[in-house]
Design a protein around this motif. Structure first.
Motif, PDB file in Angstrom:
ATOM      1  N   PRO A 116     -17.949  14.842 -47.620  1.00  0.00           N
ATOM      2  CA  PRO A 116     -17.282  13.576 -47.292  1.00  0.00           C
ATOM      3  C   PRO A 116     -16.665  13.651 -45.894  1.00  0.00           C
ATOM      4  N   GLU A 117     -16.680  12.527 -45.187  1.00  0.00           N
ATOM      5  CA  GLU A 117     -16.147  12.521 -43.824  1.00  0.00           C
ATOM      6  C   GLU A 117     -14.710  12.013 -43.795  1.00  0.00           C
ATOM      7  N   ILE A 118     -13.953  12.513 -42.842  1.00  0.00           N
ATOM      8  CA  ILE A 118     -12.601  12.010 -42.614  1.00  0.00           C
ATOM      9  C   ILE A 118     -12.705  10.698 -41.839  1.00  0.00           C
ATOM     10  N   VAL A 119     -12.215   9.619 -42.434  1.00  0.00           N
ATOM     11  CA  VAL A 119     -12.292   8.323 -41.759  1.00  0.00           C
ATOM     12  C   VAL A 119     -10.938   7.859 -41.241  1.00  0.00           C
ATOM     13  N   LYS A 120      -9.886   8.555 -41.658  1.00  0.00           N
ATOM     14  CA  LYS A 120      -8.560   8.230 -41.154  1.00  0.00           C
ATOM     15  C   LYS A 120      -7.665   9.442 -41.304  1.00  0.00           C
ATOM     16  N   GLU A 121      -6.811   9.637 -40.325  1.00  0.00           N
ATOM     17  CA  GLU A 121      -5.871  10.758 -40.359  1.00  0.00           C
ATOM     18  C   GLU A 121      -4.530  10.270 -39.835  1.00  0.00           C
ATOM     19  N   GLU A 122      -3.479  10.543 -40.594  1.00  0.00           N
ATOM     20  CA  GLU A 122      -2.134  10.159 -40.181  1.00  0.00           C
ATOM     21  C   GLU A 122      -1.239  11.391 -40.162  1.00  0.00           C
ATOM     22  N   VAL A 123      -0.359  11.461 -39.159  1.00  0.00           N
ATOM     23  CA  VAL A 123       0.546  12.595 -39.031  1.00  0.00           C
ATOM     24  C   VAL A 123       1.980  12.095 -39.143  1.00  0.00           C
ATOM     25  N   SER A 124       2.720  12.696 -40.077  1.00  0.00           N
ATOM     26  CA  SER A 124       4.113  12.326 -40.300  1.00  0.00           C
ATOM     27  C   SER A 124       5.017  12.948 -39.236  1.00  0.00           C
ATOM     28  N   SER A 125       6.213  12.411 -39.123  1.00  0.00           N
ATOM     29  CA  SER A 125       7.209  12.973 -38.205  1.00  0.00           C
ATOM     30  C   SER A 125       7.595  14.394 -38.595  1.00  0.00           C
ATOM     31  N   ASP A 126       7.361  14.763 -39.873  1.00  0.00           N
ATOM     32  CA  ASP A 126       7.700  16.126 -40.306  1.00  0.00           C
ATOM     33  C   ASP A 126       6.505  17.080 -40.248  1.00  0.00           C
ATOM     34  N   GLY A 127       5.369  16.609 -39.701  1.00  0.00           N
ATOM     35  CA  GLY A 127       4.199  17.460 -39.562  1.00  0.00           C
ATOM     36  C   GLY A 127       3.196  17.358 -40.688  1.00  0.00           C
ATOM     37  N   THR A 128       3.536  16.637 -41.760  1.00  0.00           N
ATOM     38  CA  THR A 128       2.603  16.417 -42.860  1.00  0.00           C
ATOM     39  C   THR A 128       1.423  15.578 -42.365  1.00  0.00           C
ATOM     40  N   ARG A 129       0.216  15.925 -42.811  1.00  0.00           N
ATOM     41  CA  ARG A 129      -0.979  15.184 -42.416  1.00  0.00           C
ATOM     42  C   ARG A 129      -1.671  14.615 -43.645  1.00  0.00           C
ATOM     43  N   LYS A 130      -1.958  13.325 -43.603  1.00  0.00           N
ATOM     44  CA  LYS A 130      -2.719  12.697 -44.686  1.00  0.00           C
ATOM     45  C   LYS A 130      -4.129  12.407 -44.200  1.00  0.00           C
ATOM     46  N   LEU A 131      -5.108  12.867 -44.973  1.00  0.00           N
ATOM     47  CA  LEU A 131      -6.512  12.658 -44.655  1.00  0.00           C
ATOM     48  C   LEU A 131      -7.113  11.668 -45.638  1.00  0.00           C
ATOM     49  N   VAL A 132      -7.807  10.660 -45.124  1.00  0.00           N
ATOM     50  CA  VAL A 132      -8.567   9.738 -45.968  1.00  0.00           C
ATOM     51  C   VAL A 132     -10.039  10.107 -45.811  1.00  0.00           C
ATOM     52  N   LEU A 133     -10.685  10.433 -46.933  1.00  0.00           N
ATOM     53  CA  LEU A 133     -12.088  10.848 -46.911  1.00  0.00           C
ATOM     54  C   LEU A 133     -12.957   9.787 -47.569  1.00  0.00           C
ATOM     55  N   ARG A 134     -14.089   9.511 -46.932  1.00  0.00           N
ATOM     56  CA  ARG A 134     -15.054   8.570 -47.509  1.00  0.00           C
ATOM     57  C   ARG A 134     -16.148   9.359 -48.205  1.00  0.00           C
ATOM     58  N   LEU A 135     -16.372   9.056 -49.477  1.00  0.00           N
ATOM     59  CA  LEU A 135     -17.377   9.745 -50.271  1.00  0.00           C
ATOM     60  C   LEU A 135     -18.752   9.130 -50.037  1.00  0.00           C
ATOM     61  N   GLU A 136     -19.764   9.736 -50.621  1.00  0.00           N
ATOM     62  CA  GLU A 136     -21.136   9.293 -50.370  1.00  0.00           C
ATOM     63  C   GLU A 136     -21.383   7.867 -50.859  1.00  0.00           C
ATOM     64  N   ASP A 137     -20.647   7.441 -51.900  1.00  0.00           N
ATOM     65  CA  ASP A 137     -20.803   6.071 -52.416  1.00  0.00           C
ATOM     66  C   ASP A 137     -19.792   5.110 -51.800  1.00  0.00           C
ATOM     67  N   LYS A 138     -19.132   5.548 -50.712  1.00  0.00           N
ATOM     68  CA  LYS A 138     -18.183   4.746 -49.926  1.00  0.00           C
ATOM     69  C   LYS A 138     -16.799   4.630 -50.559  1.00  0.00           C
ATOM     70  N   GLU A 139     -16.585   5.258 -51.712  1.00  0.00           N
ATOM     71  CA  GLU A 139     -15.231   5.300 -52.265  1.00  0.00           C
ATOM     72  C   GLU A 139     -14.358   6.153 -51.356  1.00  0.00           C
ATOM     73  N   LEU A 140     -13.039   5.934 -51.439  1.00  0.00           N
ATOM     74  CA  LEU A 140     -12.098   6.657 -50.598  1.00  0.00           C
ATOM     75  C   LEU A 140     -11.130   7.479 -51.440  1.00  0.00           C
ATOM     76  N   ILE A 141     -10.790   8.660 -50.932  1.00  0.00           N
ATOM     77  CA  ILE A 141      -9.765   9.485 -51.567  1.00  0.00           C
ATOM     78  C   ILE A 141      -8.820   9.987 -50.476  1.00  0.00           C
ATOM     79  N   GLU A 142      -7.656  10.476 -50.897  1.00  0.00           N
ATOM     80  CA  GLU A 142      -6.682  11.007 -49.961  1.00  0.00           C
ATOM     81  C   GLU A 142      -6.283  12.419 -50.353  1.00  0.00           C
ATOM     82  N   SER A 143      -6.068  13.245 -49.338  1.00  0.00           N
ATOM     83  CA  SER A 143      -5.486  14.568 -49.554  1.00  0.00           C
ATOM     84  C   SER A 143      -4.446  14.787 -48.468  1.00  0.00           C
ATOM     85  N   VAL A 144      -3.510  15.705 -48.733  1.00  0.00           N
ATOM     86  CA  VAL A 144      -2.339  15.853 -47.867  1.00  0.00           C
ATOM     87  C   VAL A 144      -2.130  17.324 -47.507  1.00  0.00           C
TER      88      VAL A 144
END
Length: 349
Positions: A67-95
């Motif tokens: 799955p590809e990373i389609v969005k990445e956000e960085v918090s003021s405290d250094g935490t990073r949220k990754l939005v991944l697009r799956l093969e069927d175009k669904e989206l998931i998040e990991s931190v």
């Protein structure tokens, strides 16, 4: 090749068996398994210790899609949220969560969630589908790629994995178990069993099976110490009530010196009174336990407020008086909706 079998779904033993079935030596399966645990591997052509003809054959028949990373956000405290697009175009998040000397990755196990917890934004998505093993382990690979790109992996390693993202891990039992075997295998990802935690709302049959099938840390999303309150907060309590869940925790197979972590959201005027604290201590009596007190992350779509700091500290003091370790978890990533209970995929067009 689209819709072909993804070899990232297979354990090392399964890859060895696959190569044996094809009349090849089993060590080729171990070679592929090792490659697939490395970040930045997108093609069989990169597996330079395999014969060229075999690489071509594998590429024609199998997939190692990530799955590809389609969005990445960085918090003021250094935490990073990754939005991944799956093969069927669904989206998931990991931190990716920065700790003092390492990083922790919070991974998702489903697209959405069916558990319906009233304090969780992911629950409002409903359940879209289960994640496959390669979609779970891909979150680790993509996180490592981000840390390498930013030069952060040189400072400290991605050491801990917590199955506390989108979804109920034990409702996707088989795929989560396979992903655990892949992540723990010393021939590949090589995570320590002490550094991998699976969280559950309390699916008792699957929880007990997990204790028999593999050794990892266990966390229970508890959030209330009596049946009525927990049923209001978590519909699963009507199916697996505390009177059954707590004895199951006592029976859970724990290595010597290990403790079950109990997650407890601090909700103002709901579950944060001294009486609630005493009830919680009494409920968990005799269980090797660590209690995480989690300040609630408020959101306009959710009907709760966070307990005051004084209420949380009072709650912690009562637990300590009963001999429990009550840790107040520092909320990270709140400003990018990456904190506990905030994961709900949304992507601007």
């Amino acid at each position: 090749m689209k819709n072909s079998k993804n070899l990232r779904d297979l354990t090392c033993e399964e890859l060895e068996a696959l190569f044996k079935q094809r009349g090849l030596q089993t060590y080729r399966g171990r070679q592929v398994f090792k490659w697939l645990a490395q970040p930045g591997i997108y093609s069989f052509d990169q597996m330079t210790d395999l014969p060229k003809a075999l690489r071509q054959e594998l590429g024609e028949e199998f997939s190692i899609f990530l799955p590809e990373i389609v969005k990445e956000e960085v918090s003021s405290d250094g935490t990073r949220k990754l939005v991944l697009r799956l093969e069927d175009k669904e989206l998931i998040e990991s931190v990716i969560i920065p700790e003092a000397d390492h990083f922790t990755l919070c991974v998702s196990s489903q697209v959405g969630c069916a558990m319906g917890c009233t304090f969780c934004l992911t629950a409002r998505m409903g359940l879209r589908r289960n994640l496959k093993p390669h979609e779970i382990t891909a979150q680790v690979l993509r996180a490592r790629e981000v840390l390498i790109r930013e030069g952060l992996s040189e400072e400290k390693k991605l050491r801990n994995i917590v199955f506390m993202g989108m979804g109920e891990p034990l409702a996707n039992y088989d795929n989560v178990l396979t992903s655990l075997h892949i992540l723990l295998d010393q021939r590949g990802f090589n995570f320590s069993r002490r550094r991998v935690t699976v969280s559950t709302v309390g699916l008792i049959p699957q929880m007990e099976k997990l204790g028999r099938d593999i050794t990892v840390k266990l966390a229970i999303s508890l959030h209330a110490a009596d049946e009525e309150k927990r049923s209001q907060l978590m519909p699963i309590n009507k199916r697996y009530p505390l009177k059954e869940l707590i004895p199951a925790c006592r029976r859970y197979l724990l290595p010597k010196g290990w403790r079950i972590t109990f997650e407890y959201l601090m909700l103002k005027g709901v579950n944060d009174s001294p009486k609630d604290a005493h009830k919680l201590a009494k409920l968990l009596k005799g269980i090797p336990a660590k209690i995480n007190l989690i300040p609630f992350n408020e959101h306009p779509a959710l009907p709760f407020k966070c307990s005051s700091e004084s209420a949380i500290l009072r709650f912690q003091e009562i637990l300590l008086s009963h001999g429990y370790v009550g840790t107040i978890r520092k909320s990270k990533g709140r400003d990018i909706s990456a904190a506990c209970g905030q994961l709900a995929t949304r992507l601007a067009a």
